[in-house]
Design a protein around this motif. Structure first.
Motif, PDB file in Angstrom:
ATOM      1  N   LEU A  89       0.899   7.287  -6.481  1.00  0.00           N
ATOM      2  CA  LEU A  89      -0.012   8.145  -6.442  1.00  0.00           C
ATOM      3  C   LEU A  89       0.010   9.446  -6.218  1.00  0.00           C
ATOM      4  O   LEU A  89      -0.215  10.560  -6.820  1.00  0.00           O
ATOM      5  N   LEU A  90       0.996   9.854  -4.789  1.00  0.00           N
ATOM      6  CA  LEU A  90       0.994  11.092  -4.397  1.00  0.00           C
ATOM      7  C   LEU A  90       2.382  11.852  -4.908  1.00  0.00           C
ATOM      8  O   LEU A  90       2.581  12.926  -4.571  1.00  0.00           O
ATOM      9  N   ASP A  91       3.235  11.007  -5.379  1.00  0.00           N
ATOM     10  CA  ASP A  91       4.411  11.530  -5.821  1.00  0.00           C
ATOM     11  C   ASP A  91       5.466  11.802  -4.590  1.00  0.00           C
ATOM     12  O   ASP A  91       5.999  12.991  -4.652  1.00  0.00           O
ATOM     13  N   ALA A 149      -6.759  15.032   7.365  1.00  0.00           N
ATOM     14  CA  ALA A 149      -5.385  15.317   7.346  1.00  0.00           C
ATOM     15  C   ALA A 149      -4.837  14.741   6.101  1.00  0.00           C
ATOM     16  O   ALA A 149      -3.968  15.213   5.474  1.00  0.00           O
ATOM     17  N   PHE A 150      -5.041  13.333   6.112  1.00  0.00           N
ATOM     18  CA  PHE A 150      -4.426  12.532   4.994  1.00  0.00           C
ATOM     19  C   PHE A 150      -5.147  12.954   3.621  1.00  0.00           C
ATOM     20  O   PHE A 150      -4.490  13.084   2.641  1.00  0.00           O
ATOM     21  N   VAL A 151      -6.582  13.362   3.757  1.00  0.00           N
ATOM     22  CA  VAL A 151      -7.254  13.607   2.340  1.00  0.00           C
ATOM     23  C   VAL A 151      -6.455  14.941   1.747  1.00  0.00           C
ATOM     24  O   VAL A 151      -6.339  15.339   0.745  1.00  0.00           O
ATOM     25  N   LYS A 152      -6.116  15.918   2.762  1.00  0.00           N
ATOM     26  CA  LYS A 152      -5.586  17.236   2.518  1.00  0.00           C
ATOM     27  C   LYS A 152      -4.309  17.171   1.560  1.00  0.00           C
ATOM     28  O   LYS A 152      -4.041  17.690   0.636  1.00  0.00           O
ATOM     29  N   LEU A 153      -3.614  15.968   2.059  1.00  0.00           N
ATOM     30  CA  LEU A 153      -2.373  15.464   1.377  1.00  0.00           C
ATOM     31  C   LEU A 153      -2.664  15.138  -0.003  1.00  0.00           C
ATOM     32  O   LEU A 153      -1.785  15.460  -0.951  1.00  0.00           O
ATOM     33  N   MET A 154      -3.384  14.276  -0.281  1.00  0.00           N
ATOM     34  CA  MET A 154      -4.035  13.907  -1.111  1.00  0.00           C
ATOM     35  C   MET A 154      -4.418  14.661  -2.403  1.00  0.00           C
ATOM     36  O   MET A 154      -4.194  14.567  -3.551  1.00  0.00           O
ATOM     37  N   ILE A 155      -5.284  15.531  -2.067  1.00  0.00           N
ATOM     38  CA  ILE A 155      -5.757  16.630  -3.027  1.00  0.00           C
ATOM     39  C   ILE A 155      -5.202  17.890  -3.092  1.00  0.00           C
ATOM     40  O   ILE A 155      -5.716  18.726  -3.727  1.00  0.00           O
ATOM     41  N   ILE A 206      -7.055   1.320  -1.932  1.00  0.00           N
ATOM     42  CA  ILE A 206      -5.610   0.821  -2.257  1.00  0.00           C
ATOM     43  C   ILE A 206      -5.189  -0.037  -0.940  1.00  0.00           C
ATOM     44  O   ILE A 206      -4.432  -0.878  -0.885  1.00  0.00           O
ATOM     45  N   LEU A 207      -5.672   0.588   0.304  1.00  0.00           N
ATOM     46  CA  LEU A 207      -5.253  -0.193   1.583  1.00  0.00           C
ATOM     47  C   LEU A 207      -5.785  -1.388   1.767  1.00  0.00           C
ATOM     48  O   LEU A 207      -5.186  -2.714   1.826  1.00  0.00           O
ATOM     49  N   SER A 208      -6.941  -1.607   1.448  1.00  0.00           N
ATOM     50  CA  SER A 208      -8.042  -2.739   1.605  1.00  0.00           C
ATOM     51  C   SER A 208      -7.360  -3.787   0.489  1.00  0.00           C
ATOM     52  O   SER A 208      -7.194  -5.002   0.742  1.00  0.00           O
ATOM     53  N   GLY A 209      -7.202  -3.291  -0.699  1.00  0.00           N
ATOM     54  CA  GLY A 209      -6.726  -4.084  -1.794  1.00  0.00           C
ATOM     55  C   GLY A 209      -5.187  -4.703  -1.401  1.00  0.00           C
ATOM     56  O   GLY A 209      -4.852  -6.155  -1.669  1.00  0.00           O
ATOM     57  N   ALA A 211       0.703  -1.094  -0.046  1.00  0.00           N
ATOM     58  CA  ALA A 211       0.127   0.070   0.066  1.00  0.00           C
ATOM     59  C   ALA A 211       0.901   1.500   0.051  1.00  0.00           C
ATOM     60  O   ALA A 211       0.420   2.322  -0.787  1.00  0.00           O
ATOM     61  N   ALA A 212       2.010   1.220   0.757  1.00  0.00           N
ATOM     62  CA  ALA A 212       2.809   2.520   0.807  1.00  0.00           C
ATOM     63  C   ALA A 212       3.426   2.605  -0.619  1.00  0.00           C
ATOM     64  O   ALA A 212       3.615   3.899  -0.969  1.00  0.00           O
ATOM     65  N   THR A 213       3.806   1.578  -1.319  1.00  0.00           N
ATOM     66  CA  THR A 213       4.320   1.779  -2.701  1.00  0.00           C
ATOM     67  C   THR A 213       3.232   2.414  -3.662  1.00  0.00           C
ATOM     68  O   THR A 213       3.517   3.469  -4.139  1.00  0.00           O
ATOM     69  N   ALA A 214       2.155   1.676  -3.398  1.00  0.00           N
ATOM     70  CA  ALA A 214       1.065   2.562  -4.262  1.00  0.00           C
ATOM     71  C   ALA A 214       0.642   3.750  -4.060  1.00  0.00           C
ATOM     72  O   ALA A 214       0.452   4.854  -4.962  1.00  0.00           O
ATOM     73  N   LEU A 215       0.739   4.219  -2.614  1.00  0.00           N
ATOM     74  CA  LEU A 215       0.377   5.596  -2.250  1.00  0.00           C
ATOM     75  C   LEU A 215       1.491   6.462  -2.530  1.00  0.00           C
ATOM     76  O   LEU A 215       1.206   7.480  -3.121  1.00  0.00           O
TER      77      LEU A 215
END
Length: 211
Positions: A33-35, A90-96, A122-125, A26-30
């Motif tokens: 995604l977030l660069d 807090a985490f969604v702020k980072l994403m968008i 992403i996490l659940s998958g 999940a960390a790799t995918a995120l």
């Protein structure tokens, strides 16, 4: 004797290792995604009662953000990913890239809601893929659904079927943060894995625990 009474520290260590492998995926995918570099870890894995689930979510009346999905395949069940409102925001702020986003706003932006759903996806998958690889079980996630509601209402929805046979769930603590931000703190959430009545036995038998 039920499975929850026969689980040893070794079995929990196996589940934790499965969780950490999933967290790594999940960390790799995120990060992609977030660069930006995202760190994830699984500090604890526990078998808990449904009452303890409510306590971990902050109580039945505590409002949380939840991503829910059904698991189909060899060991059907339900999975919830729960975050407190402030930590989810807090985490969604980072994403968008929106410092003003908040799940406490009414209504939250569609972009923020989509980002949270994608985070849960992403996490659940990643966790299910890790569990499937380790147990050799075919586990398929449904499309996740997002809810902002009291923990009691959200979790109660997933207990309707399983509570008739079992009183326990697997909880995977999850901590994630941006590595490159000096002041970043871990965002702490909980995965609640609720196998259907027969699936609890299937999962633990695949891990080498037999009646």
């Amino acid at each position: 004797m039920g499975y929850e009474q026969k689980i040893t520290s070794m079995h929990l260590d196996i589940l934790k290792e499965i969780g950490n492998i999933g967290a790594g995926h999940a960390a790799t995918a995120l990060s992609t995604l977030l660069d930006r570099k995202i760190d994830m870890k699984v500090p604890h894995v526990k078998i808990v009662s449904f009452d303890e689930m409510m306590e971990m979510a902050g109580g039945a009346d505590n409002v949380v953000v939840s991503v829910f999905l059904r698991i189909e395949g060899d060991a059907p069940g339900s999975m919830f990913f729960l975050l407190p409102l402030a930590q989810a925001s807090a985490f969604v702020k980072l994403m968008i890239h929106d410092e003003h986003f908040s799940f406490e706003a009414s209504p939250p932006s569609e972009l923020g809601l989509s980002a949270m759903q994608e985070l849960g996806n992403i996490l659940s998958g990643s966790y299910l893929s890790s569990l499937s690889d380790f147990t050799q079980l075919n586990l398929l996630p449904s499309v996740p659904s997002l809810s902002i509601d009291m923990a009691g209402a959200i979790i109660g929805f997933g207990l309707i079927e399983i509570s008739q046979v079992s009183d326990y769930a697997i909880v995977i603590d999850t901590a994630l943060k941006e590595v490159t931000a000096e002041d970043a703190e871990f965002v702490n959430g909980h995965f609640f894995l609720l196998p259907d009545p027969d699936s609890f036995n299937i999962i633990f038998q695949s891990l080498g625990m037999h009646e």
